[in-house]
Design an enzyme around this catalytic site. Structure first.
Site, mmCIF file in Angstrom:
data_model
loop_
_atom_site.group_PDB
_atom_site.id
_atom_site.type_symbol
_atom_site.label_atom_id
_atom_site.label_comp_id
_atom_site.label_asym_id
_atom_site.label_seq_id
_atom_site.Cartn_x
_atom_site.Cartn_y
_atom_site.Cartn_z
ATOM 1 N N ARG A 147 -14.465 -9.874 20.651
ATOM 2 C CA ARG A 147 -14.027 -10.187 20.312
ATOM 3 C C ARG A 147 -15.030 -11.759 19.260
ATOM 4 O O ARG A 147 -14.716 -11.577 17.964
ATOM 5 C CB ARG A 147 -12.558 -9.835 19.919
ATOM 6 C CG ARG A 147 -11.677 -8.603 19.735
ATOM 7 C CD ARG A 147 -11.020 -8.903 19.369
ATOM 8 N NE ARG A 147 -10.144 -9.877 18.454
ATOM 9 C CZ ARG A 147 -9.873 -10.092 18.499
ATOM 10 N NH1 ARG A 147 -7.943 -10.206 19.544
ATOM 11 N NH2 ARG A 147 -8.903 -11.138 16.902
ATOM 12 N N ASP A 176 -5.419 -22.065 19.498
ATOM 13 C CA ASP A 176 -5.970 -21.553 20.185
ATOM 14 C C ASP A 176 -7.294 -22.599 21.396
ATOM 15 O O ASP A 176 -7.641 -21.728 22.236
ATOM 16 C CB ASP A 176 -7.206 -21.081 18.930
ATOM 17 C CG ASP A 176 -6.817 -20.042 18.268
ATOM 18 O OD1 ASP A 176 -5.588 -19.520 18.309
ATOM 19 O OD2 ASP A 176 -7.573 -20.395 17.100
ATOM 20 N N LYS A 188 -16.236 -17.669 14.266
ATOM 21 C CA LYS A 188 -15.262 -16.572 13.896
ATOM 22 C C LYS A 188 -14.747 -16.670 12.325
ATOM 23 O O LYS A 188 -14.435 -16.362 11.484
ATOM 24 C CB LYS A 188 -15.566 -16.032 15.040
ATOM 25 C CG LYS A 188 -14.180 -15.258 14.894
ATOM 26 C CD LYS A 188 -13.219 -14.199 15.993
ATOM 27 C CE LYS A 188 -12.148 -14.960 16.625
ATOM 28 N NZ LYS A 188 -11.523 -14.548 15.370
ATOM 29 N N ASN A 189 -13.689 -17.777 12.846
ATOM 30 C CA ASN A 189 -12.795 -18.080 11.961
ATOM 31 C C ASN A 189 -13.196 -18.064 10.851
ATOM 32 O O ASN A 189 -12.312 -18.465 9.652
ATOM 33 C CB ASN A 189 -11.103 -18.969 12.817
ATOM 34 C CG ASN A 189 -10.362 -17.538 13.535
ATOM 35 O OD1 ASN A 189 -11.057 -17.196 14.254
ATOM 36 N ND2 ASN A 189 -9.690 -19.063 14.220
ATOM 37 N N ARG A 210 4.081 -12.362 14.197
ATOM 38 C CA ARG A 210 2.200 -12.159 13.073
ATOM 39 C C ARG A 210 2.880 -11.424 11.830
ATOM 40 O O ARG A 210 1.472 -10.561 11.283
ATOM 41 C CB ARG A 210 1.392 -12.826 13.450
ATOM 42 C CG ARG A 210 1.041 -13.190 14.440
ATOM 43 C CD ARG A 210 -0.240 -12.939 15.725
ATOM 44 N NE ARG A 210 -0.867 -13.809 14.956
ATOM 45 C CZ ARG A 210 -2.567 -13.829 15.183
ATOM 46 N NH1 ARG A 210 -2.887 -13.140 15.897
ATOM 47 N NH2 ARG A 210 -3.309 -14.731 14.344
ATOM 48 N N CYS A 217 1.130 -7.256 17.031
ATOM 49 C CA CYS A 217 0.223 -8.431 18.299
ATOM 50 C C CYS A 217 0.569 -8.819 19.532
ATOM 51 O O CYS A 217 1.397 -9.116 20.002
ATOM 52 C CB CYS A 217 -1.228 -8.584 17.767
ATOM 53 S SG CYS A 217 -0.914 -10.384 17.241
HETATM 54 C C1 UD1 Z 1 -5.846 -18.312 11.824
HETATM 55 C C2 UD1 Z 1 -6.329 -17.522 13.180
HETATM 56 C C3 UD1 Z 1 -5.635 -18.080 14.771
HETATM 57 C C4 UD1 Z 1 -4.838 -19.279 14.787
HETATM 58 C C5 UD1 Z 1 -3.718 -19.442 13.592
HETATM 59 C C6 UD1 Z 1 -3.449 -20.511 13.822
HETATM 60 C C7 UD1 Z 1 -7.921 -16.634 11.856
HETATM 61 C C8 UD1 Z 1 -8.646 -15.596 11.383
HETATM 62 N N1 UD1 Z 1 -7.220 -16.638 12.905
HETATM 63 O O1 UD1 Z 1 -4.062 -17.090 12.704
HETATM 64 O O2 UD1 Z 1 -7.021 -18.050 15.283
HETATM 65 O O3 UD1 Z 1 -4.073 -19.270 15.705
HETATM 66 O O4 UD1 Z 1 -4.995 -19.084 12.414
HETATM 67 O O5 UD1 Z 1 -3.550 -21.494 13.727
HETATM 68 O O6 UD1 Z 1 -8.363 -17.501 11.444
HETATM 69 N N2 UD1 Z 1 3.199 -16.521 9.601
HETATM 70 C C9 UD1 Z 1 4.351 -16.079 8.635
HETATM 71 N N3 UD1 Z 1 3.867 -15.156 8.228
HETATM 72 C C10 UD1 Z 1 3.160 -14.948 7.422
HETATM 73 C C11 UD1 Z 1 1.837 -15.850 7.914
HETATM 74 C C12 UD1 Z 1 2.041 -16.685 9.019
HETATM 75 O O7 UD1 Z 1 5.176 -16.096 9.415
HETATM 76 O O8 UD1 Z 1 2.754 -14.398 6.425
HETATM 77 C C13 UD1 Z 1 3.377 -17.427 10.646
HETATM 78 C C14 UD1 Z 1 2.738 -16.994 11.761
HETATM 79 O O9 UD1 Z 1 3.887 -16.247 12.711
HETATM 80 C C15 UD1 Z 1 2.520 -17.748 13.082
HETATM 81 C C16 UD1 Z 1 2.325 -19.250 11.992
HETATM 82 O O10 UD1 Z 1 2.588 -18.582 10.105
HETATM 83 O O11 UD1 Z 1 3.754 -19.081 12.973
HETATM 84 C C17 UD1 Z 1 1.039 -19.573 11.671
HETATM 85 O O12 UD1 Z 1 0.230 -18.109 11.132
HETATM 86 P P1 UD1 Z 1 -1.461 -18.407 10.137
HETATM 87 O O13 UD1 Z 1 -1.473 -20.025 10.899
HETATM 88 O O14 UD1 Z 1 -1.016 -17.690 9.502
HETATM 89 O O15 UD1 Z 1 -1.956 -17.626 11.848
HETATM 90 P P2 UD1 Z 1 -3.216 -16.791 11.914
HETATM 91 O O16 UD1 Z 1 -4.331 -16.624 10.013
HETATM 92 O O17 UD1 Z 1 -3.109 -15.371 11.447
#
Ligand code: UD1
Length: 421
Positions: free
Chosen positions: A400, A307, A22-23, A121, A116
């Site tokens: 999902r 995850d 999915k990711n 996030r 969420c």
């Molecule tokens: C993706 C995955 C999710 C997984 C996560 C971490 C998908 C669709 N989802 O989520 O399943 O749990 O990676 O491996 O691929 N952060 C910030 N600012 C930002 C973006 C992120 O502070 O602009 C922080 C987040 O709050 C979190 C960390 O960075 O603490 C990692 O998040 P991120 O790697 O961006 O996760 P996702 O891409 O949302």
């Protein structure tokens, strides 16, 4: 609303075929916005999130449709650049259209995803990267409004924190930018590697794939010509079923996977005293006499995935002794704890560190509530060994991200059924 009924303590054995990731699928669907041709994407998991993403693309004007595990999509006629709240609120990954829409059209609006279940996030790192490439970004009425009349320009982007989605959005934005973009402290997840490889196959000049420094030479708004491709196997689904074998003390073969994507998960299962037979595209977990406790710290790839944390917590409840889990990526990802405790688990939280005092056979069935995708899978695992009938409510979270969960579990001998509330 539907719920899952699981009657625990059945003897499990057999094989499970793993679906596409999915990711990986979600950013790859977003990346089709950068293409000028029709693309067939195979091994596409038939789960709610990929279908929602397809709907989002079609709302923008794409022609996309699913035929079983293939999605055929053409985005050439996109005539709308607004990703509205009704879709974004159901799937945070909708933010992945921001980079490709902006770089192709010079203007777009994407609803802010908001909070969420697993924490705040934010998307600040996505926005900062796009601003460094020349985007003007305003937050208005709950929407991110981004514009770059002359197109985006290549830039050096240094991420303060490793972000999977932020890296993906930046790669896609850089693809059609003018000049060279260097992403420093990029995420290295296999899903990002596949995104880069698909873009490279489509003609993009991209270097450093799989490393923490990715260099992209943008096409200056020239659309790419994609080749057809298949989505990589879902390493989290694979890890979840390995944990199902482990918790049920069953011999279970997980097929159609890339075992090297699961190194951190395999090594923790081995520490817990499980033997795993490794083959080229499969892993077989064997039963053990006793489950040893383990200490886990979640981190970015290739470290232990956040995850998989909830599933290992369910497994650790059956260990002989105290395990610990230190969740370092998300601040509020322990919602499964209270539900596992209601099933009889002995778990204590101290900030982001969970101590799980394991004891074989300590779980008993009850009604529990799914809260997010991976937390829900931990409840499924717990239910497989709990004595009696567990009812897991709000299973739309599971739908999902897990393709045919009931079918896969039934085929290995589990007693699982879906009911209306
Ligand atoms: C993706 C995955 C999710 C997984 C996560 C971490 C998908 C669709 N989802 O989520 O399943 O749990 O990676 O491996 O691929 N952060 C910030 N600012 C930002 C973006 C992120 O502070 O602009 C922080 C987040 O709050 C979190 C960390 O960075 O603490 C990692 O998040 P991120 O790697 O961006 O996760 P996702 O891409 O949302």
């Amino acid at each position: 609303m539907k719920y899952l009924k699981i009657i625990g303590q059945k003897k499990l054995s057999g094989e499970i075929r793993i679906s596409g990731a999915k990711n990986a699928a979600l950013p790859l669907l977003a990346s089709t916005i950068l293409s000028k041709n029709t693309i067939n994407i195979g091994n596409m998991p038939d789960v709610v999130d990929t279908n929602t993403f397809l709907k989002l693309l079609n709302n923008l004007g794409s022609a996309g449709k699913r035929d079983q595990n293939t999605i055929r999509v053409n985005t050439l006629n996109i005539n709308e650049t607004k990703a509205t709240y009704d879709i974004v609120k159901t799937m945070r990954a909708s933010i992945l259209v921001l980079g490709p829409l902006l770089t192709r059209f010079g203007y777009c609006e994407v609803s802010l995803p908001g909070g969420c279940a697993i924490g705040q996030r934010p998307v600040d790192l996505h926005l900062k990267a796009l601003e460094a490439m020349g985007a003007i970004i305003e937050i208005k009425n709950g929407y991110i409004e981004a514009r770059c009349q002359e197109g985006l320009k290549g830039a050096d982007i240094v991420f303060d924190k490793v972000t999977v989605g932020g890296t993906e959005n930046t790669i896609m934005a850089a693809a059609l930018a003018k000049g060279t973009t260097r992403i420093i402290n990029a995420a290295k997840e296999p899903e990002i590697v596949q995104l880069c490889e698909v873009l490279k196959e489509a003609g993009l000049d991209i270097k450093g794939i799989g490393s923490s420094e990715i260099t992209i030479i943008g096409t200056n708004r020239k659309l790419l010509e994609f080749k057809d491709f298949d989505i990589i196997p879902d390493r989290i689904e694979a890890g979840t079923y390995l944990c199902a074998g482990a918790i049920a003390n069953a011999k279970l073969k997980i097929t159609h996977i890339m075992p090297n994507h699961l190194s951190a998960v395999i090594s923790k299962l081995e520490e817990m005293n499980f033997e795993i037979i490794k083959e080229k595209t499969s892993l077989t977990i064997l039963p053990t006499t006793s489950i040893k406790p383990v200490n886990i710290i979640t981190s970015e790839y290739p470290g232990f995935p956040t995850d998989m944390q909830a599933q290992f917590m369910a497994l650790a409840t059956q260990g002989e002794g105290t395990s610990t889990i230190d969740e370092r990526l998300f601040e509020n990802r322990y919602m499964h704890v209270s539900e596992l405790v209601r099933m009889g688990a002995d778990i204590h939280l101290n900030g982001n560190i969970a101590s799980i005092h394991g004891k074989k056979g300590n779980l008993s069935a009850t009604d529990v509530m799914a809260t997010d995708l991976r937390a829900s899978s931990a409840l499924v695992l717990a239910a497989l060994v709990a004595k009696g009938e567990t009812n897991i409510h709000r299973i739309y979270h599971l739908d999902r991200g897990y393709e045919d969960l009931e079918g896969k579990l039934k085929r290995i001998g589990a007693d699982v059924s879906r009911h209306n509330e």
